[in-house]
Design a protein around this motif. Structure first.
Motif, PDB file in Angstrom:
ATOM      1  N   GLN A 180      13.159  22.088  -5.720  1.00 46.82           N
ATOM      2  CA  GLN A 180      13.479  20.803  -5.110  1.00 46.82           C
ATOM      3  C   GLN A 180      12.221  20.160  -4.524  1.00 46.82           C
ATOM      4  N   VAL A 181      11.964  18.932  -4.878  1.00 47.93           N
ATOM      5  CA  VAL A 181      10.822  18.205  -4.328  1.00 47.93           C
ATOM      6  C   VAL A 181      11.337  16.888  -3.751  1.00 47.93           C
ATOM      7  N   PRO A 182      10.724  16.393  -2.664  1.00 49.63           N
ATOM      8  CA  PRO A 182      11.210  15.157  -2.043  1.00 49.63           C
ATOM      9  C   PRO A 182      10.823  13.927  -2.858  1.00 49.63           C
ATOM     10  N   ILE A 183      11.669  12.929  -2.779  1.00 54.43           N
ATOM     11  CA  ILE A 183      11.370  11.627  -3.379  1.00 54.43           C
ATOM     12  C   ILE A 183      10.811  10.739  -2.278  1.00 54.43           C
ATOM     13  N   THR A 184       9.576  10.315  -2.425  1.00 58.74           N
ATOM     14  CA  THR A 184       8.933   9.518  -1.377  1.00 58.74           C
ATOM     15  C   THR A 184       9.116   8.023  -1.589  1.00 58.74           C
ATOM     16  N   SER A 185       9.459   7.604  -2.790  1.00 60.65           N
ATOM     17  CA  SER A 185       9.721   6.184  -3.039  1.00 60.65           C
ATOM     18  C   SER A 185      10.665   6.088  -4.225  1.00 60.65           C
ATOM     19  N   GLY A 186      11.770   5.391  -4.008  1.00 55.15           N
ATOM     20  CA  GLY A 186      12.778   5.310  -5.041  1.00 55.15           C
ATOM     21  C   GLY A 186      12.579   4.160  -6.012  1.00 55.15           C
ATOM     22  N   PHE A 187      13.480   4.072  -6.938  1.00 53.83           N
ATOM     23  CA  PHE A 187      13.464   3.024  -7.949  1.00 53.83           C
ATOM     24  C   PHE A 187      14.063   1.739  -7.367  1.00 53.83           C
ATOM     25  N   GLY A 188      13.530   0.590  -7.776  1.00 50.19           N
ATOM     26  CA  GLY A 188      14.169  -0.657  -7.378  1.00 50.19           C
ATOM     27  C   GLY A 188      13.211  -1.761  -6.997  1.00 50.19           C
ATOM     28  N   TRP A 189      13.801  -2.820  -6.534  1.00 52.85           N
ATOM     29  CA  TRP A 189      13.064  -4.035  -6.208  1.00 52.85           C
ATOM     30  C   TRP A 189      12.313  -3.871  -4.907  1.00 52.85           C
ATOM     31  N   ARG A 190      11.081  -4.332  -4.879  1.00 51.29           N
ATOM     32  CA  ARG A 190      10.255  -4.297  -3.688  1.00 51.29           C
ATOM     33  C   ARG A 190       9.901  -5.720  -3.295  1.00 51.29           C
ATOM     34  N   ALA A 191      10.283  -6.102  -2.081  1.00 58.82           N
ATOM     35  CA  ALA A 191       9.914  -7.429  -1.602  1.00 58.82           C
ATOM     36  C   ALA A 191       8.418  -7.478  -1.344  1.00 58.82           C
ATOM     37  N   THR A 192       7.884  -8.683  -1.259  1.00 60.96           N
ATOM     38  CA  THR A 192       6.452  -8.849  -1.026  1.00 60.96           C
ATOM     39  C   THR A 192       6.053  -8.163   0.272  1.00 60.96           C
ATOM     40  N   PRO A 193       5.086  -7.241   0.235  1.00 59.64           N
ATOM     41  CA  PRO A 193       4.668  -6.567   1.471  1.00 59.64           C
ATOM     42  C   PRO A 193       4.064  -7.545   2.469  1.00 59.64           C
ATOM     43  N   PRO A 194       4.328  -7.352   3.761  1.00 58.74           N
ATOM     44  CA  PRO A 194       3.714  -8.216   4.767  1.00 58.74           C
ATOM     45  C   PRO A 194       2.199  -8.179   4.660  1.00 58.74           C
ATOM     46  N   GLY A 195       1.573  -9.328   4.724  1.00 60.35           N
ATOM     47  CA  GLY A 195       0.129  -9.393   4.734  1.00 60.35           C
ATOM     48  C   GLY A 195      -0.497  -9.473   3.366  1.00 60.35           C
ATOM     49  N   THR A 196       0.323  -9.308   2.292  1.00 56.11           N
ATOM     50  CA  THR A 196      -0.247  -9.420   0.954  1.00 56.11           C
ATOM     51  C   THR A 196       0.148 -10.770   0.364  1.00 56.11           C
ATOM     52  N   ILE A 197       0.407 -10.800  -0.931  1.00 58.28           N
ATOM     53  CA  ILE A 197       0.773 -12.063  -1.571  1.00 58.28           C
ATOM     54  C   ILE A 197       2.036 -11.868  -2.383  1.00 58.28           C
TER      55      ILE A 197
ATOM     56  N   THR B   5       7.259 -14.186  -7.819  1.00 61.42           N
ATOM     57  CA  THR B   5       8.702 -13.915  -7.856  1.00 61.42           C
ATOM     58  C   THR B   5       9.249 -13.459  -6.521  1.00 61.42           C
ATOM     59  N   GLY B   6       8.383 -13.260  -5.553  1.00 58.76           N
ATOM     60  CA  GLY B   6       8.841 -12.810  -4.245  1.00 58.76           C
ATOM     61  C   GLY B   6       9.019 -11.312  -4.163  1.00 58.76           C
ATOM     62  N   GLY B   7       8.678 -10.607  -5.215  1.00 61.81           N
ATOM     63  CA  GLY B   7       8.823  -9.167  -5.171  1.00 61.81           C
ATOM     64  C   GLY B   7       8.336  -8.508  -6.449  1.00 61.81           C
ATOM     65  N   TYR B   8       8.647  -7.223  -6.563  1.00 61.20           N
ATOM     66  CA  TYR B   8       8.089  -6.400  -7.630  1.00 61.20           C
ATOM     67  C   TYR B   8       9.069  -5.271  -7.903  1.00 61.20           C
ATOM     68  N   LEU B   9       9.283  -4.933  -9.173  1.00 63.75           N
ATOM     69  CA  LEU B   9      10.184  -3.848  -9.528  1.00 63.75           C
ATOM     70  C   LEU B   9       9.413  -2.544  -9.615  1.00 63.75           C
ATOM     71  N   HIS B  10       9.759  -1.612  -8.722  1.00 60.86           N
ATOM     72  CA  HIS B  10       9.181  -0.274  -8.813  1.00 60.86           C
ATOM     73  C   HIS B  10       9.941   0.438  -9.921  1.00 60.86           C
ATOM     74  N   THR B  11       9.290   0.570 -11.076  1.00 57.78           N
ATOM     75  CA  THR B  11       9.987   0.967 -12.293  1.00 57.78           C
ATOM     76  C   THR B  11      10.215   2.463 -12.417  1.00 57.78           C
ATOM     77  N   GLY B  12       9.941   3.210 -11.381  1.00 56.41           N
ATOM     78  CA  GLY B  12      10.190   4.641 -11.419  1.00 56.41           C
ATOM     79  C   GLY B  12      10.446   5.178 -10.032  1.00 56.41           C
ATOM     80  N   ILE B  13      10.321   6.487  -9.888  1.00 63.32           N
ATOM     81  CA  ILE B  13      10.438   7.121  -8.572  1.00 63.32           C
ATOM     82  C   ILE B  13       9.188   7.955  -8.344  1.00 63.32           C
ATOM     83  N   ASP B  14       8.825   8.107  -7.078  1.00 65.62           N
ATOM     84  CA  ASP B  14       7.661   8.903  -6.710  1.00 65.62           C
ATOM     85  C   ASP B  14       8.128  10.222  -6.101  1.00 65.62           C
ATOM     86  N   PHE B  15       7.624  11.314  -6.651  1.00 62.32           N
ATOM     87  CA  PHE B  15       7.908  12.635  -6.105  1.00 62.32           C
ATOM     88  C   PHE B  15       6.743  13.052  -5.213  1.00 62.32           C
TER      89      PHE B  15
END
Length: 471
Positions: free
Chosen positions: A341-358, A363-373
């Motif tokens: 078993q390993v933890p998932i640190t970031s899941g799949f899905g839509w990511r809104a624009t991070p504060p302080g970036t652009i 589109t106002g966001g970005y699709l994280h097309t996978g998961i991070d273990f």
């Protein structure tokens, strides 16, 4: 000034000239930086830290293929912004403790002053009573001396009352009687004065003990005041650093916007290329699969017609070909690419624009097309299903570092591709057939990555889907 006041003054001077750690904070700046920051109002500090870290990980994951330095800065900015309100509240509370400690010190100093005044009053009263006792004892001594010399009743007892005249025996007896009453009164007065003296001595001892206790409390209060001031100073330093850090990182991100835009364009082009590659490959695989299904259907129909002709029966009408419905993607039987078993640190899905970036791609966001273990560098990575390595190696265009792409073919009308990014090394080659659970790479932090982890993607029928729905 009492003997306690110089000590209090010296102690207070050692604590610093100001009673409250303060100064005008740049709250306007802090508020402006907090726009869009995550809600850190959790039940306890651990929950707050976990929520902030999760938000930081989310932001970093959304930027992981763009620029690792920018991703780290954006993630840190989220944490600093989220901590700032709590740090400011802690500062206010610390300053309140300083004010309370100062109030306690002042109150104790006033009580010490009052006790010192009481001590001075009692000491003065004791001196006065001492003199009165001495005078009374002297008077009693005179009466006793005269009585002794005259055999009980002084012949010149009138001297005690200021009279030098002699009279009749009756008058002498009256004077003797008055002398005895005077002696008794003096004895009563002496008893009362002694009692008063004992009481005053007790009061003096109590006041001296009170002064000693109050001084100890005052010293402790001064220590609390110093600790409160030190704590408030530390809290203010925390707030100042958070403001400095958020200002610095915000400026860094603002200055990096042109570079971010350029990198976003490259990443978008690389992602579009990956998607097109997968879609084209999967389309061809599905077309080949459908052609094979059609061939098999036509072969079955021809066999049925031949069988009917051999039996002298009319040939069955040939129905138009209808493609079979797609089955369940679970037929691929995907397994986790890591043992245990390993933890998932970031899941799949839509990511809104991070504060302080652009804005991502406008589109106002970005699709994280996978998961991070959240795995350590060098962790073995295994094939989630049997397949063919069709694209592996180093690629700086998409920021994925050393990556492996596996095609798992078509099962029940569905095509599947899995991708493994940011590996420290890979152990398979293009065109190689791999079995499910076969070692294909070792995890790492290559490409645009802010730390050891593994980015895992699943593409079903040419579309990125949440791997957790297939694992």
């Amino acid at each position: 000034m009492t003997t306690m006041e110089p000590a209090l003054a010296r102690r207070r001077a050692a604590l610093g000239p100001a009673r409250m750690v303060g100064g005008v904070l740049a709250l306007g700046l802090a508020i402006s930086l907090l726009t869009g920051a995550p809600d850190a109002r959790a039940d306890n500090l651990d929950d707050q830290q976990a929520a902030l870290q999760a938000e930081s990980d989310r932001v970093q994951a959304s930027l992981e293929f763009v620029d690792s330095g920018i991703a780290k800065a954006a993630g840190d900015l989220v944490i600093y912004q989220g901590r700032l309100p709590g740090a400011q509240q802690a500062l206010l509370e610390a300053q309140g403790k300083v004010a309370s400690a100062v109030k306690d010190v002042d109150a104790l100093a006033a009580r010490v002053e009052l006790a010192q005044q009481n001590k001075a009053t009692i000491t003065s009263q004791l001196e006065s009573d001492k003199q009165k006792i001495t005078d009374t004892k002297k008077l009693i001594g005179q009466i006793a001396s005269q009585a002794y010399k005259s055999g009980g009743v002084p012949t010149n007892v009138a001297l005690l009352f200021g009279s030098n005249e002699t009279g009749s025996l009756t008058e002498s007896m009256d004077l003797a009687d008055q002398a005895m009453r005077s002696q008794n009164a003096a004895m009563t007065k002496l008893t009362q004065q002694n009692a008063t003296n004992v009481n005053s001595q007790a009061r003096l001892a109590a006041v001296e003990q009170e002064i000693q206790d109050l001084k100890a409390k005052a010293d402790a209060a001064l220590e609390r005041e110093k600790a409160a001031r030190d704590d408030a100073a530390s809290k203010k330093a925390d707030v100042d650093k958070l403001i400095d850090d958020t200002t610095r990182l915000n400026g860094q991100l603002q200055a990096a916007k042109p570079g971010i835009e350029a990198n976003l364009a490259k990443v978008k082009a690389a992602q579009d290329s990956v998607a097109a590659e997968i879609q084209d490959r999967d389309r061809k695989l599905r077309e080949a699969w459908e052609a094979e299904q059609r061939r098999l259907a036509e072969q079955a129909a021809a066999a049925a017609q031949a069988a009917a002709a051999a039996q002298g029966r009319p040939a069955p009408p040939q129905a138009p070909y209808v493609a079979p419905p797609a089955g369940s993607p679970s037929a691929f039987g995907l397994i986790h690419p890591f043992a245990g078993q390993v933890p998932i640190t970031s899941g799949f899905g839509w990511r809104a624009t991070p504060p302080g970036t652009i804005d991502f791609y406008g589109t106002g966001g970005y699709l994280h097309t996978g998961i991070d273990f959240g795995v350590a560098c060098g962790t073995p990575v295994y094939a989630a299903a049997a397949g063919t390595v069709f694209n592996s190696g180093w690629n700086s265009a998409d920021g994925g570092g050393w990556r492996v792409k596996l095609s798992h073919g078509v099962i029940q009308g569905n095509s599947l591709t899995t991708i493994y990014y940011h590996n420290s090394s890979i152990v398979v080659a293009n065109g190689q057939q791999v079995a499910q659970g076969q070692l294909i790479a070792y995890s790492g932090s290559t490409g645009n990555s802010t730390g050891c982890h593994a980015h895992f993607e699943t593409w079903l029928n040419g579309v990125a889907v949440d791997p957790m729905t297939l694992l």
